[in-house]
Motif scaffolding. Structure first.
Motif, short mmCIF file in Angstrom:
data_model
loop_
_atom_site.label_atom_id
_atom_site.label_comp_id
_atom_site.label_asym_id
_atom_site.label_seq_id
_atom_site.Cartn_x
_atom_site.Cartn_y
_atom_site.Cartn_z
N GLY A 142 11.63 2.36 3.38
CA GLY A 142 11.12 3.58 4.00
C GLY A 142 11.31 3.63 5.50
O GLY A 142 10.81 4.55 6.16
N GLU A 200 5.05 -3.57 2.23
CA GLU A 200 5.81 -2.34 2.42
C GLU A 200 5.75 -1.92 3.88
O GLU A 200 4.68 -1.73 4.45
CB GLU A 200 5.25 -1.21 1.55
CG GLU A 200 6.04 0.08 1.68
CD GLU A 200 5.50 1.19 0.80
OE1 GLU A 200 6.02 2.33 0.89
OE2 GLU A 200 4.57 0.93 0.01
N GLU A 202 5.77 0.58 6.79
CA GLU A 202 5.37 1.98 6.82
C GLU A 202 5.83 2.73 8.06
O GLU A 202 6.31 3.85 7.96
CB GLU A 202 3.85 2.08 6.68
CG GLU A 202 3.34 1.60 5.32
CD GLU A 202 1.86 1.84 5.12
OE1 GLU A 202 1.13 1.99 6.14
OE2 GLU A 202 1.43 1.90 3.95
N GLU A 203 5.65 2.15 9.25
CA GLU A 203 6.05 2.86 10.47
C GLU A 203 6.19 1.89 11.62
O GLU A 203 5.50 0.88 11.70
CB GLU A 203 5.02 3.94 10.83
CG GLU A 203 3.64 3.41 11.11
CD GLU A 203 2.69 4.51 11.55
OE1 GLU A 203 3.06 5.29 12.45
OE2 GLU A 203 1.58 4.59 10.98
N VAL A 243 -4.02 -2.81 6.78
CA VAL A 243 -2.79 -2.78 7.58
C VAL A 243 -2.48 -4.18 8.12
O VAL A 243 -3.37 -4.88 8.61
CB VAL A 243 -2.92 -1.79 8.75
CG1 VAL A 243 -1.68 -1.84 9.65
CG2 VAL A 243 -3.13 -0.38 8.22
N TYR A 260 3.97 -1.45 11.29
CA TYR A 260 2.80 -1.51 10.42
C TYR A 260 3.26 -1.62 8.97
O TYR A 260 4.20 -0.94 8.54
CB TYR A 260 1.95 -0.24 10.54
CG TYR A 260 1.11 -0.15 11.80
CD1 TYR A 260 0.54 -1.29 12.36
CD2 TYR A 260 0.87 1.07 12.41
CE1 TYR A 260 -0.24 -1.20 13.50
CE2 TYR A 260 0.09 1.17 13.54
CZ TYR A 260 -0.46 0.03 14.09
OH TYR A 260 -1.24 0.11 15.21
N GLY A 261 2.59 -2.49 8.22
CA GLY A 261 2.90 -2.65 6.81
C GLY A 261 1.64 -2.76 5.98
O GLY A 261 0.52 -2.78 6.51
N ARG A 262 1.83 -2.87 4.68
CA ARG A 262 0.71 -2.97 3.76
C ARG A 262 1.13 -3.79 2.55
O ARG A 262 2.23 -3.58 2.02
CB ARG A 262 0.27 -1.57 3.32
CG ARG A 262 -1.06 -1.50 2.60
CD ARG A 262 -1.40 -0.05 2.27
NE ARG A 262 -1.52 0.75 3.49
CZ ARG A 262 -2.66 0.86 4.18
NH1 ARG A 262 -3.73 0.22 3.77
NH2 ARG A 262 -2.69 1.62 5.26
N THR A 264 1.61 -4.60 -1.07
CA THR A 264 1.67 -3.71 -2.24
C THR A 264 1.77 -4.44 -3.57
O THR A 264 1.75 -3.81 -4.62
CB THR A 264 2.88 -2.76 -2.12
OG1 THR A 264 4.08 -3.52 -2.00
CG2 THR A 264 2.73 -1.85 -0.92
#
Length: 290
Positions: A142, A200, A202-203, A243, A260-262, A264
Motif C-alpha cells: 500500500g 502492514e 500504512e503511511e 500503531v 506507520y504500520g500495524r 495484521t
C-alpha cells in the motif's frame, strides 16, 4: 552494474542484489563474498542459476545514496533518461527477468532487528520470507510503487542491519545462505522455515526541518496519545492504538521519520513444500499451495 552467475544445486533461478544504494556498502561486500565462495558450476545436474548483482557501482564508488536520483524510487525507470539511476532501473530489471526469487539487500539507520519487505505475496515470496532468519515482514503493497520489490515479481527486500556496521554484513551473508537454501539453490544443509509476523505499512511520516527526535524504535507499539517523532515543523502524535513504526530514524531519510504500520497477522511457512522450476510452491501431493 556488475552481474556474476554461479551454479545452483537445484532447478530454480534465483538472484541476490546488493548496492542499490551507494551509501550501503554491506550489500556489495556480501555479494562479492558469495561470488568468491559459491561454485561457478553448481552440481552440474540442474539448469538453475544463482545470479549475483552489484547494482549501482558509481554511487558505491562515491559513497553516496545515488548519483542523480534514488534508484529504489525510480522503477520501472526509463532507458532513455539522462539520469543515471533512472536509466539503470530497466537494465537491472532485465537482469532479473524470469527469476523465480529475488533478494535485495539493504541497510538503514534505524535500530535492529533486521526484517523483510515485500509488495505482493506470491508462493515464492512466502517461501523467501519464512525461510529468512527474521521475525518481521513489512507488507509495503500500500506504499510506494516505484521500488524493486514492487515492480519485479517474486522480489523480497531485506534490511540486514545498521548502516556501516560489521554486524549487518555478517547477518546479511547468513540471510543470503538461508534464502538460497529455501529455494533449493544451496544444498549444504536443509532450509529452516518459521512463522513471520506481518506488519502492514500504512503511511509515511513526514519530516520538516530543525533538530529531529524519534521516541520509539521499529515495531515497538506506540501508546495512543504518545508522540512518535517531532522536529521544528511537525509533532507526530499517535491518535489510535496498535500503531508501530517501521524504518524509524532521525537522520536516515531526508523527508520522512519512517512509516506507520500495524500488525495484521502471521505469515505461515509453506506446508510440506518443495520449490518447482517456476518458483511456485507445490506440496508433496502435487497440489499448488497458496
Amino acid at each position: 552494474m556488475k552481474t556474476i552467475d554461479r551454479g545452483s544445486a537445484g532447478p530454480a533461478r534465483v538472484a541476490i542484489v546488493g548496492g542499490i544504494h551507494g551509501d550501503e556498502p554491506a550489500g556489495e561486500r556480501i555479494v562479492r563474498r558469495l561470488a568468491d565462495e559459491l561454485d561457478a558450476e553448481g552440481d552440474g545436474s540442474s539448469d538453475g542459476i544463482i545470479r549475483l548483482i552489484i547494482a549501482n557501482e558509481p554511487a558505491l564508488a562515491a559513497g553516496t545514496r545515488y548519483t542523480d536520483t534514488d534508484l529504489n524510487r525510480t522503477f520501472p525507470g526509463d532507458a532513455d533518461s539522462d539520469e543515471y539511476e533512472r536509466a539503470l532501473a530497466p537494465r537491472l530489471a532485465a537482469e532479473l527477468e524470469g527469476m523465480d526469487a529475488v533478494l535485495a539487500l539493504h541497510t538503514s539507520h534505524s535500530a535492529p532487528p533486521p526484517f523483510a519487505i515485500h509488495s505482493g505475496l506470491t508462493p515464492s515470496v512466502r517461501r523467501t520470507v519464512t525461510g529468512l532468519p527474521v521475525e518481521h515482514v513489512v507488507d509495503a503493497s500500500g506504499l510506494r510503487g516505484t521500488t524493486l520489490d514492487s515492480t519485479v515479481p517474486h522480489t523480497v527486500s531485506i534490511e540486514v542491519g545498521r548502516q556501516g556496521s560489521e554486524e549487518a554484513v555478517d547477518f546479511g551473508y547468513e540471510a543470503c545462505l538461508s534464502f538460497l537454501r529455501a529455494h533449493g539453490a544451496l544444498a549444504d544443509e536443509p532450509p529452516t522455515f518459521t512463522p513471520t509476523t506481518v506488519i502492514e505499512g500504512e503511511e509515511e511520516v513526514p519530516k520538516g526541518g530543525g533538530e529531529p527526535h524519534v521516541h520509539y524504535v521499529n515495531f515497538q507499539e506506540i501508546p495512543e496519545g504518545a508522540v512518535f517523532a517531532e522536529d521544528d515543523v511537525y509533532t507526530h502524535r499517535v491518535t489510535e492504538s496498535g500503531v508501530v513504526p517501521i524504518l524509524a530514524s532521525e537522520h536516515g531519510y531526508e523527508e520522512i521519520f519512517g512509516i506507520y504500520g500495524r500488525v495484521t497477522g502471521t505469515l505461515e511457512p509453506p506446508e510440506s513444500a518443495v520449490p518447482n522450476r517456476e518458483g511456485d510452491i507445490t506440496n508433496t501431493a502435487g497440489k499448488r499451495a497458496e
